[in-house]
Design an enzyme around this catalytic site. Structure first.
Site, PDB file in Angstrom:
ATOM      1  N   ASN A  66      20.938  23.249  39.743  1.00 22.19           N
ATOM      2  CA  ASN A  66      21.521  22.592  38.767  1.00 22.19           C
ATOM      3  C   ASN A  66      22.612  21.659  39.148  1.00 22.19           C
ATOM      4  O   ASN A  66      22.956  20.949  38.431  1.00 22.19           O
ATOM      5  CB  ASN A  66      21.442  22.974  37.547  1.00 22.19           C
ATOM      6  CG  ASN A  66      22.654  23.958  37.172  1.00 22.19           C
ATOM      7  OD1 ASN A  66      23.040  24.376  38.466  1.00 22.19           O
ATOM      8  ND2 ASN A  66      22.811  24.675  36.181  1.00 22.19           N
ATOM      9  N   SER A 119      25.800  42.562  43.347  1.00 28.10           N
ATOM     10  CA  SER A 119      27.170  42.540  43.971  1.00 28.10           C
ATOM     11  C   SER A 119      28.125  43.714  43.901  1.00 28.10           C
ATOM     12  O   SER A 119      27.620  44.745  43.004  1.00 28.10           O
ATOM     13  CB  SER A 119      28.135  41.544  43.007  1.00 28.10           C
ATOM     14  OG  SER A 119      29.588  41.698  43.080  1.00 28.10           O
ATOM     15  N   TYR A 155      30.822  39.843  34.422  1.00 28.95           N
ATOM     16  CA  TYR A 155      30.130  39.690  35.558  1.00 28.95           C
ATOM     17  C   TYR A 155      29.404  40.763  36.320  1.00 28.95           C
ATOM     18  O   TYR A 155      28.199  40.934  36.326  1.00 28.95           O
ATOM     19  CB  TYR A 155      30.901  38.947  36.595  1.00 28.95           C
ATOM     20  CG  TYR A 155      30.271  38.435  37.964  1.00 28.95           C
ATOM     21  CD1 TYR A 155      29.895  37.364  38.155  1.00 28.95           C
ATOM     22  CD2 TYR A 155      30.554  39.557  38.870  1.00 28.95           C
ATOM     23  CE1 TYR A 155      29.260  36.985  39.281  1.00 28.95           C
ATOM     24  CE2 TYR A 155      30.068  39.110  40.117  1.00 28.95           C
ATOM     25  CZ  TYR A 155      29.354  38.059  40.310  1.00 28.95           C
ATOM     26  OH  TYR A 155      28.823  37.823  41.609  1.00 28.95           O
ATOM     27  N   VAL A 197      39.286  34.988  48.772  1.00 30.75           N
ATOM     28  CA  VAL A 197      40.737  34.723  49.424  1.00 30.75           C
ATOM     29  C   VAL A 197      40.643  33.984  50.613  1.00 30.75           C
ATOM     30  O   VAL A 197      41.540  33.087  51.152  1.00 30.75           O
ATOM     31  CB  VAL A 197      41.541  36.028  49.649  1.00 30.75           C
ATOM     32  CG1 VAL A 197      40.697  37.280  50.626  1.00 30.75           C
ATOM     33  CG2 VAL A 197      42.767  35.727  50.183  1.00 30.75           C
ATOM     34  N   ASP A 211      43.858  44.030  40.624  1.00 31.94           N
ATOM     35  CA  ASP A 211      43.543  44.321  41.595  1.00 31.94           C
ATOM     36  C   ASP A 211      43.075  45.400  42.245  1.00 31.94           C
ATOM     37  O   ASP A 211      43.824  46.450  41.928  1.00 31.94           O
ATOM     38  CB  ASP A 211      44.632  43.537  42.787  1.00 31.94           C
ATOM     39  CG  ASP A 211      44.350  42.455  43.366  1.00 31.94           C
ATOM     40  OD1 ASP A 211      43.187  41.955  43.110  1.00 31.94           O
ATOM     41  OD2 ASP A 211      44.775  42.076  44.450  1.00 31.94           O
TER      42      ASP A 211
HETATM   43  C1  UD2 Z   1      36.586  40.073  43.918  1.00 31.08           C
HETATM   44  C2  UD2 Z   1      36.320  39.187  42.622  1.00 31.08           C
HETATM   45  C3  UD2 Z   1      37.292  39.439  41.666  1.00 31.08           C
HETATM   46  C4  UD2 Z   1      37.065  40.942  41.060  1.00 31.08           C
HETATM   47  C5  UD2 Z   1      37.136  42.017  42.093  1.00 31.08           C
HETATM   48  C6  UD2 Z   1      36.474  43.488  41.677  1.00 31.08           C
HETATM   49  C7  UD2 Z   1      35.785  37.367  44.094  1.00 31.08           C
HETATM   50  C8  UD2 Z   1      36.431  35.970  44.536  1.00 31.08           C
HETATM   51  N1  UD2 Z   1      36.853  38.252  43.289  1.00 31.08           N
HETATM   52  O1  UD2 Z   1      37.949  40.199  44.007  1.00 31.08           O
HETATM   53  O2  UD2 Z   1      37.058  38.542  40.703  1.00 31.08           O
HETATM   54  O3  UD2 Z   1      35.789  40.917  40.458  1.00 31.08           O
HETATM   55  O4  UD2 Z   1      36.326  41.523  43.352  1.00 31.08           O
HETATM   56  O5  UD2 Z   1      36.681  44.114  42.876  1.00 31.08           O
HETATM   57  O6  UD2 Z   1      34.714  37.543  43.658  1.00 31.08           O
HETATM   58  N2  UD2 Z   1      44.682  37.314  47.471  1.00 31.08           N
HETATM   59  C9  UD2 Z   1      45.858  36.990  47.965  1.00 31.08           C
HETATM   60  N3  UD2 Z   1      46.141  35.533  47.981  1.00 31.08           N
HETATM   61  C10 UD2 Z   1      45.443  34.692  47.373  1.00 31.08           C
HETATM   62  C11 UD2 Z   1      44.017  35.125  47.002  1.00 31.08           C
HETATM   63  C12 UD2 Z   1      43.720  36.476  46.628  1.00 31.08           C
HETATM   64  O7  UD2 Z   1      46.634  37.707  48.399  1.00 31.08           O
HETATM   65  O8  UD2 Z   1      45.664  33.544  47.548  1.00 31.08           O
HETATM   66  C13 UD2 Z   1      44.263  38.762  47.444  1.00 31.08           C
HETATM   67  C14 UD2 Z   1      43.753  39.293  46.176  1.00 31.08           C
HETATM   68  O9  UD2 Z   1      44.816  39.586  45.399  1.00 31.08           O
HETATM   69  C15 UD2 Z   1      43.138  40.494  46.715  1.00 31.08           C
HETATM   70  C16 UD2 Z   1      42.690  40.213  48.142  1.00 31.08           C
HETATM   71  O10 UD2 Z   1      43.408  38.967  48.428  1.00 31.08           O
HETATM   72  O11 UD2 Z   1      44.079  41.661  46.905  1.00 31.08           O
HETATM   73  C17 UD2 Z   1      40.917  39.602  47.983  1.00 31.08           C
HETATM   74  O12 UD2 Z   1      40.824  38.710  46.731  1.00 31.08           O
HETATM   75  P1  UD2 Z   1      39.579  38.158  46.573  1.00 31.08           P
HETATM   76  O13 UD2 Z   1      39.483  37.600  45.303  1.00 31.08           O
HETATM   77  O14 UD2 Z   1      38.942  37.446  47.511  1.00 31.08           O
HETATM   78  O15 UD2 Z   1      38.569  39.340  46.427  1.00 31.08           O
HETATM   79  P2  UD2 Z   1      38.508  40.734  45.363  1.00 31.08           P
HETATM   80  O16 UD2 Z   1      37.759  41.759  46.161  1.00 31.08           O
HETATM   81  O17 UD2 Z   1      39.899  41.069  45.331  1.00 31.08           O
END
Ligand code: UD2
Length: 311
Positions: free
Chosen positions: A33, A123, A147, A191, A277
């Site tokens: 969509n 997921s 989610y 990220v 986090d």
């Molecule tokens: C995923 C989900 C999140 C939550 C989590 C639960 C996504 C994109 N995010 O997060 O919503 O459900 O899983 O486990 O699906 N970071 C930085 N700088 C930035 C952006 C992110 O340092 O500009 C860090 C962030 O704080 C984290 C790491 O990068 O420590 C990974 O972040 P992510 O959002 O890509 O993935 P995740 O596994 O933390």
């Protein structure tokens, strides 16, 4: 060769899945969509005579059942979803509609039309903030967002339909997927997509925390291949599997790769860790190998190199 209907076909994972289905000789009916999917993601796919795209909302009552009835696919890969964990927190109703009710509509469309196989985009979010690593399929399911809860509920909906009505069901528990076409628009986007855009724009990146946090980053090309296997490999049982690499990569390692490609980029800024986090996440990949014959092959360094070169 199989005929596979893909919901969310124009999305990040969907469009790569469509590309690989076509490359393997299969026929694809795509549905999107364009809420978060983009037609441009399917530019190459739509040049194939074996690919058709239907602009349609999977959540609209009766719409998908009619399309499935008209096209009679062998399998459905259900990727259409509200993809943002953050949005599921601010709009749980929409999450319920798109990530739970819609799953039921897809399962019913399959049952009513004799579809033999269903593949679901689950997921690692179903495991919540598990600390006992690597996470196995038998690990505790403890979603910490609407989610994650919807993904877990959807697995049950598909598996229940599968067992009752003789449909093979594969639930694919994706870990941190990265690669071309991932949308970096929100601060809560993956990220790597955020870092890619910022380096490209000549801006610096911010690491929340000390950068020692680790994730099981998996290339979208590997994820798409896992989807193709789940939808088309003969004689596989119903079940769930982590779609991961089994390897940890820290954010500092990720930034290191970007920094080598962008030596003139501003220095990395370290900021306070994000509330909620998790520090480490890592999946056990063995079940996907056992059930699907799938093993991730793209290293983070190779995947990042491709992303950076994509320009
Ligand atoms: C995923 C989900 C999140 C939550 C989590 C639960 C996504 C994109 N995010 O997060 O919503 O459900 O899983 O486990 O699906 N970071 C930085 N700088 C930035 C952006 C992110 O340092 O500009 C860090 C962030 O704080 C984290 C790491 O990068 O420590 C990974 O972040 P992510 O959002 O890509 O993935 P995740 O596994 O933390």
């Amino acid at each position: 060769m199989a005929h596979v209907l893909v919901t969310g076909a124009a999305g990040f994972i969907g469009s790569h899945t469509v590309d690989q289905l076509l490359a393997a000789g299969h026929t694809v009916t795509g549905v999107d969509n364009f809420r978060t999917g983009r037609r441009a993601n399917l530019a190459a796919a739509l040049t194939s005579a074996r690919c058709s795209l239907h602009e349609q909302d999977v959540a609209a009552p009766g719409a998908l059942a009619a399309l499935v009835g008209a096209t009679k696919p062998d399998a459905i890969i259900h990727l259409a979803a509200l993809v943002s964990v953050q949005e599921s927190m601010t709009n749980p109703d929409l999450n319920y509609s798109l990530n739970i009710h819609t799953t039921h509509l897809v399962a019913e469309a399959a049952r009513l039309n004799g579809v033999r196989r269903l593949v679901f985009a689950s997921s690692a979010a179903i495991y919540g903030d598990a600390t006992d690593l690597p996470i196995r399929e038998s690990s505790e399911k403890k979603p910490i967002s609407p989610y994650g809860a919807a993904k877990l509920a959807s697995e049950a909906i598909f598996l229940g339909h599968g067992a009752a009505f003789g449909i093979t069901v594969r639930c694919q528990r994706y870990f941190n997927v990265f690669g071309p076409r991932q949308d970096p628009a929100s601060p809560y986007s993956g990220v790597i997509s955020i870092f890619d855009r910022r380096y490209r724009e000549g801006k610096g990146v911010t690491i929340f925390g000390d950068g020692q946090q680790t994730r099981d980053f998996i290339s979208v090309h590997d994820v798409a291949r896992a989807n193709v296997l789940a939808a088309t490999r003969p004689d596989i049982p119903s079940g769930v599997a982590n779609i991961c690499t089994g390897r940890s990569t820290s954010l500092l390692e990720v930034v290191g790769v970007f920094a080598r490609h962008y030596p003139a980029a501003p220095a990395v800024v370290l900021a306070a860790p994000r509330t909620g986090d998790i520090v480490h996440s890592l999946g056990a990949p063995e079940e996907a190998e056992r059930a699907l014959g799938f093993r991730a092959t793209v290293s983070v360094a190779t995947g990042l190199g491709e992303l950076i070169a994509a320009g």
